[in-house]
Design an enzyme around this catalytic site. Structure first.
Site, PDB file in Angstrom:
ATOM      1  N   ARG A   1      10.219   4.465 -11.796  1.00 22.25           N
ATOM      2  CA  ARG A   1      10.067   5.104 -13.112  1.00 22.25           C
ATOM      3  C   ARG A   1      10.690   4.235 -14.200  1.00 22.25           C
ATOM      4  O   ARG A   1      10.106   4.084 -15.294  1.00 22.25           O
ATOM      5  CB  ARG A   1      10.715   6.495 -13.099  1.00 22.25           C
ATOM      6  CG  ARG A   1      10.517   7.264 -14.387  1.00 22.25           C
ATOM      7  CD  ARG A   1      10.979   8.695 -14.255  1.00 22.25           C
ATOM      8  NE  ARG A   1      10.195   9.419 -13.262  1.00 22.25           N
ATOM      9  CZ  ARG A   1      10.396  10.692 -12.955  1.00 22.25           C
ATOM     10  NH1 ARG A   1      11.358  11.381 -13.550  1.00 22.25           N
ATOM     11  NH2 ARG A   1       9.649  11.282 -12.052  1.00 22.25           N
TER      12      ARG A   1
ATOM     13  N   CYS B   1     -38.642   3.474  12.153  1.00 25.52           N
ATOM     14  CA  CYS B   1     -39.499   4.361  11.370  1.00 25.52           C
ATOM     15  C   CYS B   1     -40.767   3.572  11.034  1.00 25.52           C
ATOM     16  O   CYS B   1     -40.690   2.446  10.550  1.00 25.52           O
ATOM     17  CB  CYS B   1     -38.791   4.786  10.091  1.00 25.52           C
ATOM     18  SG  CYS B   1     -39.898   5.453   8.826  1.00 25.52           S
TER      19      CYS B   1
ATOM     20  N   ASP C   1       3.614 -17.615  12.933  1.00 22.09           N
ATOM     21  CA  ASP C   1       3.359 -16.655  11.856  1.00 22.09           C
ATOM     22  C   ASP C   1       2.482 -15.524  12.379  1.00 22.09           C
ATOM     23  O   ASP C   1       1.681 -15.737  13.297  1.00 22.09           O
ATOM     24  CB  ASP C   1       2.565 -17.305  10.706  1.00 22.09           C
ATOM     25  CG  ASP C   1       3.365 -18.314   9.919  1.00 22.09           C
ATOM     26  OD1 ASP C   1       4.501 -18.004   9.559  1.00 22.09           O
ATOM     27  OD2 ASP C   1       2.820 -19.401   9.646  1.00 22.09           O
TER      28      ASP C   1
ATOM     29  N   SER D   1     -10.085 -24.043   9.008  1.00 21.04           N
ATOM     30  CA  SER D   1      -9.829 -22.928   9.913  1.00 21.04           C
ATOM     31  C   SER D   1      -9.017 -23.435  11.103  1.00 21.04           C
ATOM     32  O   SER D   1      -8.621 -24.600  11.150  1.00 21.04           O
ATOM     33  CB  SER D   1     -11.148 -22.315  10.384  1.00 21.04           C
ATOM     34  OG  SER D   1     -11.926 -23.279  11.054  1.00 21.04           O
TER      35      SER D   1
ATOM     36  N   TYR E   1      11.117   0.943 -14.018  1.00 24.69           N
ATOM     37  CA  TYR E   1      10.258  -0.242 -14.150  1.00 24.69           C
ATOM     38  C   TYR E   1       9.049   0.093 -15.023  1.00 24.69           C
ATOM     39  O   TYR E   1       8.676  -0.683 -15.921  1.00 24.69           O
ATOM     40  CB  TYR E   1       9.809  -0.710 -12.768  1.00 24.69           C
ATOM     41  CG  TYR E   1       8.888  -1.911 -12.796  1.00 24.69           C
ATOM     42  CD1 TYR E   1       9.398  -3.202 -12.700  1.00 24.69           C
ATOM     43  CD2 TYR E   1       7.505  -1.747 -12.911  1.00 24.69           C
ATOM     44  CE1 TYR E   1       8.555  -4.310 -12.727  1.00 24.69           C
ATOM     45  CE2 TYR E   1       6.659  -2.844 -12.944  1.00 24.69           C
ATOM     46  CZ  TYR E   1       7.189  -4.119 -12.851  1.00 24.69           C
ATOM     47  OH  TYR E   1       6.352  -5.202 -12.887  1.00 24.69           O
ATOM     48  N   ASP E   2       8.424   1.231 -14.770  1.00 28.38           N
ATOM     49  CA  ASP E   2       7.251   1.620 -15.549  1.00 28.38           C
ATOM     50  C   ASP E   2       7.597   1.780 -17.023  1.00 28.38           C
ATOM     51  O   ASP E   2       6.793   1.441 -17.908  1.00 28.38           O
ATOM     52  CB  ASP E   2       6.663   2.931 -15.020  1.00 28.38           C
ATOM     53  CG  ASP E   2       6.029   2.768 -13.646  1.00 28.38           C
ATOM     54  OD1 ASP E   2       5.745   1.614 -13.249  1.00 28.38           O
ATOM     55  OD2 ASP E   2       5.837   3.802 -12.961  1.00 28.38           O
TER      56      ASP E   2
ATOM     57  N   LYS F   1      -4.973 -14.690  19.609  1.00 26.27           N
ATOM     58  CA  LYS F   1      -5.500 -13.425  19.100  1.00 26.27           C
ATOM     59  C   LYS F   1      -5.028 -12.238  19.939  1.00 26.27           C
ATOM     60  O   LYS F   1      -4.710 -12.363  21.119  1.00 26.27           O
ATOM     61  CB  LYS F   1      -7.033 -13.477  19.099  1.00 26.27           C
ATOM     62  CG  LYS F   1      -7.631 -14.606  18.275  1.00 26.27           C
ATOM     63  CD  LYS F   1      -7.414 -14.403  16.790  1.00 26.27           C
ATOM     64  CE  LYS F   1      -8.249 -13.270  16.250  1.00 26.27           C
ATOM     65  NZ  LYS F   1      -9.706 -13.538  16.248  1.00 26.27           N
TER      66      LYS F   1
ATOM     67  N   LYS G   1      -0.922 -13.606  12.121  1.00 24.06           N
ATOM     68  CA  LYS G   1      -2.244 -14.018  11.638  1.00 24.06           C
ATOM     69  C   LYS G   1      -2.784 -12.862  10.796  1.00 24.06           C
ATOM     70  O   LYS G   1      -3.267 -11.864  11.309  1.00 24.06           O
ATOM     71  CB  LYS G   1      -3.197 -14.320  12.793  1.00 24.06           C
ATOM     72  CG  LYS G   1      -4.544 -14.875  12.336  1.00 24.06           C
ATOM     73  CD  LYS G   1      -5.425 -15.228  13.528  1.00 24.06           C
ATOM     74  CE  LYS G   1      -6.740 -15.820  13.045  1.00 24.06           C
ATOM     75  NZ  LYS G   1      -7.521 -14.862  12.227  1.00 24.06           N
TER      76      LYS G   1
END
Length: 685
Positions: free
Chosen positions: A59, A440, A135, A106, A61-62, A333, A137
């Site tokens: 609040r 169809c 890290d 990549s 900060y806003d 992965k 991924k």
């Protein structure tokens, strides 16, 4: 940007937000206060996004941010690098292409530990002992960000690795990416990061979209990518994007290791991930991956594995790169995740070519941090094989951690399996089966197919009618101006000007583009009308074989099968398309406005007797590249066989064509290698 002292700036520690009314201030006082607010807001952004240690509440900060906006608007004291620029600048006409300062390649990947150990064996053979940096991924959008003299000057998406889309104005709106660097930064710095949507923000954002009657985004990655590529930066500013940085692409000073980059980037004000680790050997990398996978559900961002990098940058340079990937890095992965839920109902979507796709409407379930409420059932044969029906409890997985699908029934609560309707649920036309696929038969007359058919007709793979995008098509159909494809050629300016958002210029431009489309090549027209299984490559083969549209429409199955790269199924599909009274009527109506012309091929025979297959994303439209090689004597086909001479692989290829190439001993070329081959043959790009 220097460190901010609370003694010199009253808005750093416990700021007083009971401001003097703007109307009672003079320009000098407003300018001084605005500069203090800009400085303090940048400090608080750093504490929040990089240090993860905010010193003031949201609040407060806003209140500081709103005060700065009020001062800049009232006294016209905004600076180009003000934090208020994060609310977005002027809309852009298009995203320009820019060349990267260094290739954004990549990395090879696998989900098997033995493949990771094989990577390590190669590293040791080539450069000896190494240590690694690991890290997460990230499953976001890769980004290049450039700073000069500490000032943010440019940002670009990865694109094809050599060039990307200029998203500078959109990236200015991302609060975690500073406009100024901090500390002892290099004079020049280009860094690579990953833009993502935090999972809690993604869930809230999707909830708001549903409440506003909009379709939710399928996953955080799609939401991030779509947000970053907006032409209106103010739209990007409304999306809660964030960014992690993890690699220095170029700099005016050297970083001897990846770990030294990791330590330096936060000092410059750039956010890094706190799960990055430096490890001694590959077994530690594997353990790191397993631990990260165990903690995956607790993270507030999507990851689909870990990235293993050789730490020593000098050894990285010695290892080098391939045409598409870094040889010093490898991705280990994660397996696809799955969850259990119940099927509440099954609906049927009708695609552009009439294909019917059954979709399971699910009791919402969290799959990998994403709330999934629907999943593909693929085709009737698979439904029958898995015995899927409404009410069953099922296992839901995400293919490639993206597309949800039902993998199996884990608890049966119904009798039998779901069966597709005999007639199209939209137009009532009979449904026909082609193996496991249902279609169809309404063709171009089916209203469910009309929206996609018109958009495809005007797309790059069709007649390239600029200004006929999906949003415009939907507007024209909803207004009743398009009830069939030929209605495009009956549009007039008066009707368009009555629609919201249309001016004289936009109406004139669209009508001019439609007028240009009246004399297409025969190949482009055949591709545009959406014959099942007839893409740009098959359309060119048809146009090369037959003299006119009438010849194609009246060719029998034997004549069609004689066309290169057309087998019995494709020939039968073409024949069925033109045998349909509805389809034929629509095509004949189109031909009252459009005159397809057979192109005479101009070129040489430098590539005579060679056959190419292309897969993945290439730097130019695949249809243009195929046409180029064909104009010089080669064949461009859609599938790999023993007759194929080269498979050309772009970014993000599927697995089937490279696998087919391996099985048939077909050489695989990167795009760079392909262009080099053409250059050696004396063919200009």
């Amino acid at each position: 940007m220097a460190e901010v002292s609370a003694d010199e700036n009253p808005y750093v520690e416990e700021p007083d937000t009971d401001f003097e009314p703007v109307a009672e201030m003079d320009e000098a006082g407003a300018s001084e206060q605005a500069e203090l607010l800009r400085e303090a807001i940048r400090h608080h952004d750093y504490r929040y996004y990089v240090e993860n240690d905010p010193r003031i509440g949201d609040r407060t900060y806003d209140a500081l941010f709103t005060r700065l906006q009020e001062l800049e608007e009232a006294f016209d004291v905004q600076t180009p690098d003000s934090p208020t620029r994060r609310v977005g600048g002027e809309p852009l006409d298009e995203l320009e292409s820019v060349e990267h300062v260094a290739p954004m390649l990549s990395i090879d990947s696998s989900g098997e530990a033995e493949d990771v150990r094989g990577f390590d064996d190669r590293i040791h053979r080539e450069v000896g002992d190494v240590e690694y940096v690991c890290d997460p991924k990230f499953d976001g959008l890769s980004l290049e960000v450039v700073y000069e003299d500490g000032e943010f000057v440019r940002a670009a998406t990865r694109g094809d690795g050599e060039t990307g889309e200029d998203v500078t104005e959109n990236v200015r709106t991302i609060a975690s990416i500073p406009h100024h660097l901090r500390g002892d930064y290099p004079d020049y710095l280009a860094v690579r990061g990953e833009v993502y949507l935090p999972l809690d923000a993604f869930t809230e954002f999707n909830r708001e979209r549903v409440e506003q009657g909009e379709d939710p985004f399928a996953n955080p990655r799609n939401a991030a990518a779509g947000s970053l590529r907006q032409l209106d930066p103010s739209v990007t500013a409304e999306r809660p994007l964030d960014c992690f940085f993890y690699d220095v692409l170029a700099a005016s000073e050297e970083f001897p290791t990846h770990w030294s980059e990791y330590e330096a980037l936060p000092e410059f004000g750039l956010k890094v991930n706190d799960r990055t680790e430096r490890v001694d050997d590959i077994e530690d990398c594997i353990e790191y991956r397993d631990e990260l996978m165990a903690d995956r559900a607790d993270l507030n961002y999507e990851i689909d594995g870990t990235v293993i990098k050789v730490n020593d940058r000098e050894k990285c340079a010695e290892l080098g790169t391939t045409a598409r990937s870094y040889r010093w890095a490898y991705a280990y992965k994660f397996p696809a995740r799955s969850e259990r839920t119940s099927i509440m109902d099954v609906t049927v979507q009708v695609g552009r070519t009439g294909r019917l796709t059954p979709v399971a409407l699910l009791e919402p379930v969290d799959v990998g941090g994403v709330t999934v409420s629907r999943a593909s059932l693929h085709n009737p044969d698979e439904i029958a094989e898995k015995d899927i029906n409404v009410g069953d409890e099922v296992q839901v997985k995400r293919a490639g951690d993206v597309i949800p699908y039902v993998s199996e029934v884990v608890e049966k609560h119904s009798e039998g399996h779901y069966e597709l309707p005999d007639r199209c649920p939209v137009c009532g036309s009979p449904v026909e089966r082609d193996g496991p696929i249902a279609y169809c038969t309404g063709g171009l007359a089916c209203t469910a197919q009309l929206r996609q058919a018109v958009a495809y007709y005007g797309s790059d793979d069709g007649l390239d009618i600029d200004g006929l995008g999906e949003e415009r098509v939907n507007q024209l159909i909803d207004a009743g101006l398009l009830e069939s494809l030929p209605d495009l050629y009956e549009l007039d300016e008066k009707e368009l000007l009555e629609l919201e958002g249309w001016g004289e210029k936009s109406a004139e431009n669209l009508l001019a583009e439609i007028e240009k489309s009246k004399r297409p090549s025969l190949a482009d027209f055949l591709s545009a009308i959406g014959i099942p299984r007839v893409g740009t490559e098959t359309a060119r083969e048809l146009a090369r074989t037959f003299e006119s549209m009438d010849d194609v429409m009246n060719a029998d199955s034997d004549e069609l099968e004689a066309v290169p790269d057309i087998g019995p199924k494709v020939a039968a599909g073409i024949r069925e398309f033109f045998d349909s009274e509805r389809n034929r009527s629509v095509v004949e109506q189109l031909l009252k406005h459009v005159e397809p012309e057979r192109e005479e091929v101009a070129g040489g025979d430098e590539l005579a007797d060679l056959t190419f297959v292309f897969t993945g994303s290439l730097s130019e439209p695949r249809s243009d590249i195929s046409e180029l090689v064909e104009n010089h004597g080669a064949n461009a086909t859609g599938s790999v066989s023993g007759n194929t001479d080269y498979l050309v692989v772009g970014e993000n290829p599927g697995e089937s064509k490279p696998n087919d190439a391996d099985e048939n001993d077909v050489p695989i070329l990167s795009e760079d290698e392909f262009w080099n081959l053409l250059e050696e043959a004396g063919i200009d790009r």
